[in-house]
Design a protein around this motif. Sequence first.
Motif, short mmCIF file in Angstrom:
data_model
loop_
_atom_site.label_atom_id
_atom_site.label_comp_id
_atom_site.label_asym_id
_atom_site.label_seq_id
_atom_site.Cartn_x
_atom_site.Cartn_y
_atom_site.Cartn_z
N ASN A 433 0.77 -1.27 0.10
CA ASN A 433 -0.12 0.02 0.05
C ASN A 433 0.95 1.36 0.07
N THR A 434 2.21 1.33 -0.59
CA THR A 434 3.04 2.30 -0.40
C THR A 434 2.43 3.49 -1.28
N LYS A 435 2.89 4.73 -0.92
CA LYS A 435 2.76 5.76 -1.58
C LYS A 435 4.12 6.56 -2.09
N ASN A 436 5.29 5.86 -1.61
CA ASN A 436 6.46 6.49 -2.13
C ASN A 436 6.68 6.17 -3.65
N ASN A 438 9.50 6.53 -5.49
CA ASN A 438 10.57 5.92 -5.77
C ASN A 438 10.49 4.38 -5.60
N GLU A 439 9.63 3.82 -4.64
CA GLU A 439 9.36 2.46 -4.53
C GLU A 439 8.59 1.88 -5.61
N LEU A 440 7.64 2.79 -6.22
CA LEU A 440 6.66 2.45 -7.17
C LEU A 440 7.26 2.27 -8.52
N GLN A 441 8.47 3.27 -8.54
CA GLN A 441 9.06 3.23 -9.77
C GLN A 441 10.12 2.01 -9.78
N GLU A 442 10.76 1.48 -8.60
CA GLU A 442 11.34 0.40 -8.49
C GLU A 442 10.49 -0.97 -8.88
N ALA A 443 9.25 -0.79 -8.48
CA ALA A 443 8.65 -2.03 -8.74
C ALA A 443 8.12 -1.97 -10.13
N TYR A 444 8.12 -0.98 -10.74
CA TYR A 444 8.13 -0.85 -12.11
C TYR A 444 8.91 -1.37 -12.93
N GLU A 445 10.17 -0.88 -12.56
CA GLU A 445 11.41 -1.64 -13.00
C GLU A 445 11.56 -3.05 -13.04
N TRP A 446 11.22 -3.32 -11.70
CA TRP A 446 11.12 -4.92 -11.41
C TRP A 446 10.36 -5.60 -12.46
N LEU A 447 9.17 -5.02 -12.54
CA LEU A 447 8.03 -5.91 -13.64
C LEU A 447 8.60 -5.91 -14.90
#
Length: 468
Positions: A433-436, A438-447
Motif C-alpha cells: 500500500n506504499t505511496k512512495n 521511488n518504491e513504485l518506480q522500483e517496482a515498475y522496473e522490477w516488472l
Amino acid sequence: MKKERRLFGKGLMTLMILFFYLPIIFMIVFSFNESKSLTNFTGFSLKWYTHMLESNDMVSSLYTTFSVAIIATIVSTIIGTITAIGLSKSRKVVREIVTQVNDLPLMNPEIVTAIGLMLLFITFQIEKGYITMLLAHIAFCIPYVMLSVMPKIKSLDPNLADAAMDLGATPWQALTKVMVPQIMPGIISGALIAFTMSFDDFIISYFVTGRGVKNLSIMVYTMSKRVNPSINAISTLVVVLITIVLLIVNVLPMIRNSKKEKAEKQPVQKSRRKGSLLALLLVVVVAGASFFGLQHMQNGAGKFKGQTLHVYNWGEYTGQEVIPMFEKQTGAKVVMENFESNEQMYIKVANGDSYDVIVPSDYMIERLISEDLLQKLDKSKLNCMDLLSDGVKGLPYDPNNDYSVPYKGDIYLYDSERDSFMMALKALGYSMNTKNENELQEAYEWLVQCVETMEPEIVTDEIIDNMA
C-alpha cells in the motif's frame, strides 16, 4: 373469478416447468457448442462428445455410476422387501426397534453417515474402492425401500398368507404368488427411489471410495472450479438414457393397453415394464463396460506396462491430454483422484489412503512430513534437480528436498496493474500500500525486468486453460 384463478394456475405451472427444464435445455444446446464458452454459442460441433469418449475418467465414472446404482437397487430392494415382510410377522417390540433403527439413516445428516462408513471400513482395514462404494450404497438404499414397502404390507389382510397356505400353497408360493404381487407398487416405488438416491449420491460416495474409483457426482465436483464442456455431453447422454427409460416404461404399455381390456392387460403390463427397464439398464451397463474396456486396451506398450501410478492432485491441474499421452508413452495406467483443498486431501491421507504422488501446498507438505505420512524420495532416480532454479529448491518446509520436488513450468503474469504491482512491491520488501514514488518506480522496473528476461505469458482468467 374462477377463470382468472385457472389462468393464474396455468401461468404458475408454466413458470415452474420453465424453471426446471430450461437449465436442461441450455445444457443440451451447449453440449454441441464448438467453443468452450458456456454463454456464447459459436457453432455446432460434436467435439465434446468425442472428448467424452476419449476420456477414460468420464467413461469409467459413467460405468461406475450405472453399475453401482443398478446393483445397489436390486440388492437393497430384495433385502428391504424381505425385511419388511418379516417385520410384519414379528412381535411389536422387535418391529418398533427395527423401525426406529431403519429411520435413523433417513434422519441422520448425510455427512455423518459418510464419515461413519469411512471409519468402519478403515477400522476393519477394508481397502476403499468399488466394493466399499457399492456396500455403502446398498446400506443407505435399504431404508428407503423398507419405507416404501411397509405401508403396502400394513394395508394387507394379516391372514392373507395363512389363507393361501390353507388352500395348498407352500410358504414360498404364498410369498411370491400372493403377497409380493399385492405389494408390487410399493416395491417398484422403493426400487425407483433407491436407484435415484444411488445415482445422485455424492457425499457418501466421496468418503467411502478410493483407488481412483469415482462416479459422475465425484467427477463433476472435482471439476467444479473449471467446468469442462464435456460434462455437458455426458450429462446430455444421461438425460437421453433416462428419457428412453421413461418412454419404454410409460408410453409402450399405454399403446398396448389401448388394444385390449385393461383387466387382461395389467399383469402383462407390469411384467413388461420390469423386463423393458431391466433390459435397458443392462444395455447401459454393457455399453459402459465396453467403453471402459476399450479405453484400457488403448494404453501403450512401454517399459512400465502393467504398472499403475496413483496420483492425488488438485481438480484443475491436469490437462485433458496429459494422462492419455503419459499412458501411451509409458504403458502404465494412471489412476487420478482429485481434491479441492489441502485439508480435504489431508483427511484421506491421514486415514490410510496411499498414493504414489500427491501435490499439496507448502504448509501441508511440512505437516505431512512431521506426521511421517510422506516417504523419502530416491534421489538417484531424479534427473530434474539440475534443471530447477536454486530459488525453488531447499525451501524451509523441506530444506534438503528429501520429500518434495517443485514442478517446473511456464511463467504467467496476471494482466492487472494492481495485482502485478502488489506482487512486485512484496518481492522487493515494500508495503503493498506504499505511496512512495521511488518504491513504485522500483517496482515498475522490477516488472519490466521480469517481462524482458523471463518472457512470461500475460493473461487474465484464461490462465488455467493456458496452463492445461
